[in-house]
Write an enzyme that holds these catalytic residues in place. Structure first.
Site, PDB file in Angstrom:
ATOM      1  N   GLU A  21       0.668  -1.200  -0.016  1.00 39.73           N
ATOM      2  CA  GLU A  21       0.081  -0.123  -0.062  1.00 39.73           C
ATOM      3  C   GLU A  21       0.804   1.338  -0.021  1.00 39.73           C
ATOM      4  OE1 GLU A  21      -2.946  -0.543   3.193  1.00 39.73           O
ATOM      5  OE2 GLU A  21      -3.469  -2.443   2.491  1.00 39.73           O
ATOM      6  N   GLU A  69      -6.388 -10.770  -1.463  1.00 33.90           N
ATOM      7  CA  GLU A  69      -7.105 -10.653  -0.008  1.00 33.90           C
ATOM      8  C   GLU A  69      -8.584 -10.384  -0.392  1.00 33.90           C
ATOM      9  OE1 GLU A  69      -5.480  -7.402   2.391  1.00 33.90           O
ATOM     10  OE2 GLU A  69      -3.693  -7.520   1.781  1.00 33.90           O
TER      11      GLU A  69
END
Length: 375
Positions: free
Chosen positions: A160, A265
């Site tokens: 991220e 995810e």
């Protein structure tokens, strides 16, 4: 002995009739064919696991993990605040147990994550001297990746690092080390474990601006001589988006970089979120709102059907591009474990995975198996 042999033959025959070849574990326990078996020729099927599942105290989840998944990722235990709590102290206990579990069940083991701006240990953010910060950064990667060299198959090296517009997030790493921290992370990881696959992992990577930013980032890493084996698309999706077309375009564009594509995810929320409401403030408190928590007891059949259809569409696309996709990991084993029960609004009941709170397969699970049964 004769009775035991007869019983085993009956189990094997039942499994064959059901159209599946059972797994036999080291303890000779016969297991039904799982999702990982159905997709064995396509890509790994993984799950993110928590402490209870690592320790095997959640026995029902432990059984599902053994039966259905051939890859594991730790939800939290390898994040900086847990594994490197002090400047000179590492806590490897849970990570060691995670590795031991994966090795004992012959799983593809993913380390998550070496560099992430969130869930840092407080001492990291208190470092004033940039040189000390850089040294701590290097030590963190070298110690952890080095300890598990040859045991962990792949690392989410950087997690991220991008904003929604594709620009670099103003994290503490960017502030202290500049843009070079990204290539430095990959080079340190490659040096500590030359054989592990190394990934960049992020959410919303199917959105046009962020996808462009990720592609530019990966190209820059490649130009810097970094080993980048794949991109992890987090796939925290909803019933409505992203569209199949957006996902497919992303698969094609990332694959064109010469790297593997993973959906790392995966979960599909069935609940409304604040940003879905026109004019809504994400920071507004919606706790206790019946509108935001519409299914506190059970999921209506109509929504169950919609969830199954959404998973069907997603996996049909994955199968279409199985030559480009190496892994699909669900972010959790069952609904009760999902982080979406408490995010972005606390106290909600969500149903984003393919096993319910009672560890039972949902219609989505059955659909995903049917996709792989020859007609």
């Amino acid at each position: 002995m004769k009775a035991q042999t007869t019983l085993l033959l009956m189990v094997l025959l039942s499994a064959w009739i059901a159209g599946c070849s059972p797994k036999v574990t080291e303890s000779r326990e016969v297991l039904p064919q799982g999702m990982d078996d159905f997709y064995a020729e396509d890509f790994h099927i993984g799950a993110a696991i928590n402490r209870a599942q690592i320790l095997q105290t959640d026995s029902m989840a432990a059984q599902l993990l053994k039966q259905e998944f051939n890859s594991i990722t730790p939800e939290n235990i390898m994040k900086w605040m847990y594994i490197h709590p002090g400047p000179d102290s590492f806590n490897f206990d849970m990570a060691d147990r995670f590795i031991n579990l994966g090795e004992s069940q012959d799983k593809f083991i993913v380390g998550h994550t070496l560099v992430w701006h969130s869930q840092l240990a407080p001492w990291v953010e208190s470092i004033i001297d940039d040189k000390i910060f850089e040294a701590s950064f290097d030590t963190h990667i070298q110690e952890i990746a080095g300890r598990y060299a040859g045991k962990i198959d792949a690392w989410d090296v950087v997690n991220e690092a991008l904003n929604e517009d594709g620009s670099l997030r103003k994290s503490i790493f960017l502030e202290k080390m500049g843009e070079d921290y990204l290539s430095r992370a990959f080079k340190q990881a490659a040096g500590a474990d030359p054989n592990a696959e190394l990934y960049y992992n992020d959410y919303n990577l199917c959105q046009e601006k962020k996808r462009a930013g990720a592609i530019a980032l990966i190209k820059q890493l490649q130009e810097d001589g970094c080993k980048v084996d794949g991109v992890g698309i987090q796939a925290h999706w909803s019933l409505l988006g992203p569209s199949i077309e957006e996902i497919e375009e992303s698969i094609l564009e990332y694959s064109a970089l010469g790297i593997k594509v993973m959906f790392t995810e995966l979960d599909v929320t069935v609940l409304p979120n604040p940003w879905d409401l026109q004019g809504a403030e994400v920071s507004q408190n919606y706790e206790g709102s019946p509108f935001m928590n519409p299914y506190p007891e059970a999921l209506p059949d109509s929504v169950q059907e919609a969830l199954a259809k959404r998973y069907e569409d997603i996996f049909m696309l994955f199968l279409k591009h199985k030559d480009k996709i190496s892994r699909v990991t669900f972010w959790g084993v069952h609904d009760g474990q999902s982080w979406l029960n408490g995010w972005p609004i606390k106290g909600r009941t969500n149903y984003p995975l393919i096993f319910d709170r009672n560890y039972q397969p949902k219609k989505a699970y059955e659909i995903l198996r049917i996709l792989k049964i020859p007609s």
